[in-house]
Design a protein around this motif. Structure first.
Motif, PDB file in Angstrom:
ATOM      1  N   ILE A   4       0.875  -1.183   0.000  1.00 16.06           N
ATOM      2  CA  ILE A   4       0.000   0.000   0.000  1.00 16.06           C
ATOM      3  C   ILE A   4       0.909   1.229   0.000  1.00 16.06           C
ATOM      4  CG2 ILE A   4      -1.941   1.158   1.140  1.00 16.06           C
ATOM      5  CD1 ILE A   4      -2.433  -1.544   2.628  1.00 16.06           C
ATOM      6  N   PRO A   5       1.433   1.604  -1.172  1.00 14.07           N
ATOM      7  CA  PRO A   5       2.467   2.644  -1.226  1.00 14.07           C
ATOM      8  C   PRO A   5       2.004   4.032  -0.789  1.00 14.07           C
ATOM      9  CG  PRO A   5       1.889   1.884  -3.436  1.00 14.07           C
ATOM     10  CD  PRO A   5       1.185   1.004  -2.474  1.00 14.07           C
ATOM     11  N   ASN A   6       0.722   4.305  -0.829  1.00 11.14           N
ATOM     12  CA  ASN A   6       0.225   5.613  -0.410  1.00 11.14           C
ATOM     13  C   ASN A   6      -0.516   5.517   0.923  1.00 11.14           C
ATOM     14  OD1 ASN A   6      -1.980   4.197  -1.421  1.00 11.14           O
ATOM     15  ND2 ASN A   6      -2.937   6.011  -2.311  1.00 11.14           N
ATOM     16  N   LEU A   7      -0.131   4.568   1.758  1.00 16.96           N
ATOM     17  CA  LEU A   7      -0.797   4.357   3.039  1.00 16.96           C
ATOM     18  C   LEU A   7      -0.737   5.623   3.880  1.00 16.96           C
ATOM     19  CD1 LEU A   7      -2.217   2.396   4.969  1.00 16.96           C
ATOM     20  CD2 LEU A   7       0.049   1.751   5.821  1.00 16.96           C
ATOM     21  N   TYR A   8      -1.899   6.043   4.338  1.00 19.15           N
ATOM     22  CA  TYR A   8      -2.019   7.255   5.154  1.00 19.15           C
ATOM     23  C   TYR A   8      -2.564   6.873   6.523  1.00 19.15           C
ATOM     24  CZ  TYR A   8      -3.292  11.858   6.803  1.00 19.15           C
ATOM     25  OH  TYR A   8      -3.394  12.989   7.555  1.00 19.15           O
ATOM     26  N   HIS A   9      -1.925   7.377   7.552  1.00 22.20           N
ATOM     27  CA  HIS A   9      -2.334   7.147   8.940  1.00 22.20           C
ATOM     28  C   HIS A   9      -2.937   8.442   9.476  1.00 22.20           C
ATOM     29  CE1 HIS A   9       0.821   4.196   8.225  1.00 22.20           C
ATOM     30  NE2 HIS A   9       0.463   3.544   9.313  1.00 22.20           N
ATOM     31  N   ALA A  49      -6.722   5.410  15.317  1.00 18.55           N
ATOM     32  CA  ALA A  49      -6.309   5.874  13.992  1.00 18.55           C
ATOM     33  C   ALA A  49      -7.194   5.281  12.911  1.00 18.55           C
ATOM     34  CB  ALA A  49      -4.858   5.493  13.730  1.00 18.55           C
ATOM     35  N   VAL A  50      -7.172   5.942  11.766  1.00 18.62           N
ATOM     36  CA  VAL A  50      -7.790   5.406  10.554  1.00 18.62           C
ATOM     37  C   VAL A  50      -6.689   5.319   9.508  1.00 18.62           C
ATOM     38  CG1 VAL A  50      -8.569   7.681   9.722  1.00 18.62           C
ATOM     39  CG2 VAL A  50      -9.699   5.598   8.915  1.00 18.62           C
ATOM     40  N   TYR A  51      -6.657   4.198   8.814  1.00 14.82           N
ATOM     41  CA  TYR A  51      -5.647   3.953   7.785  1.00 14.82           C
ATOM     42  C   TYR A  51      -6.348   3.847   6.445  1.00 14.82           C
ATOM     43  CZ  TYR A  51      -3.602   2.184  12.123  1.00 14.82           C
ATOM     44  OH  TYR A  51      -3.184   2.036  13.421  1.00 14.82           O
ATOM     45  N   ASN A  52      -5.768   4.454   5.425  1.00 14.45           N
ATOM     46  CA  ASN A  52      -6.335   4.293   4.086  1.00 14.45           C
ATOM     47  C   ASN A  52      -5.249   4.424   3.039  1.00 14.45           C
ATOM     48  OD1 ASN A  52      -6.370   7.162   2.997  1.00 14.45           O
ATOM     49  ND2 ASN A  52      -7.474   7.439   4.912  1.00 14.45           N
ATOM     50  N   GLY A  53      -5.541   3.855   1.875  1.00 14.45           N
ATOM     51  CA  GLY A  53      -4.595   3.890   0.771  1.00 14.45           C
ATOM     52  C   GLY A  53      -5.098   3.012  -0.358  1.00 14.45           C
TER      53      GLY A  53
END
Length: 137
Positions: free
Chosen positions: A61-66, A82-86
């Motif tokens: 997940i190269p654009n993983l955002y925390h 936290a919420v994680y997305n990508g």
């Protein structure tokens, strides 16, 4: 020189280390013997093992955002919701790339010694993540 708070160390962990993928901060933020426990039965000890873990996650997940939703400190421990997305672009946890957007929640707990993070324990909502990564029939 002003001492950095434990909460600020954790904010740098998410915002600078993970979101900006600035791996140079591993030496700044972590104790040499940093221990990390992840939701997927992953445990690392030391900076190099953590860096390898981070590389594996970012390969999938190269654009993983925390995103920090809540941050609390008590008795020298910082807890984060936290919420994680990508976008799932590489193999991760035996799941081939789907190019799907993923989003899931988690909680992390941090311990410290002398302005360094010594221990991180992450509990992620793996059921939601794996459901998003699984091929649909």
């Amino acid at each position: 020189m002003k001492k950095i708070s434990n909460k600020d160390l954790v904010k740098k962990y998410y915002e600078e280390l993970w979101n900006k993928q600035n791996k140079e901060l591993i030496d700044v933020l972590f104790d040499d013997e940093i221990t990390f426990r992840g939701s997927l039965n992953i445990e690392t000890k030391g900076k190099k093992e953590f860096e390898n873990y981070m590389t594996n996650i970012l390969t999938g997940i190269p654009n993983l955002y925390h995103g920090i939703e809540t941050i609390i400190e008590e008795n020298g421990i910082v807890a984060v919701r936290a919420v994680y997305n990508g976008t799932h672009r590489g193999k991760i946890f035996d799941f081939e790339p789907t190019n799907k957007r993923i989003k899931y929640n988690g909680a992390s707990f941090f311990r410290f010694n002398e302005d360094k993070i010594t221990d991180v324990w992450v509990l992620g909502d793996l059921a939601t993540l794996k459901d998003q990564l699984s091929p649909k029939i």
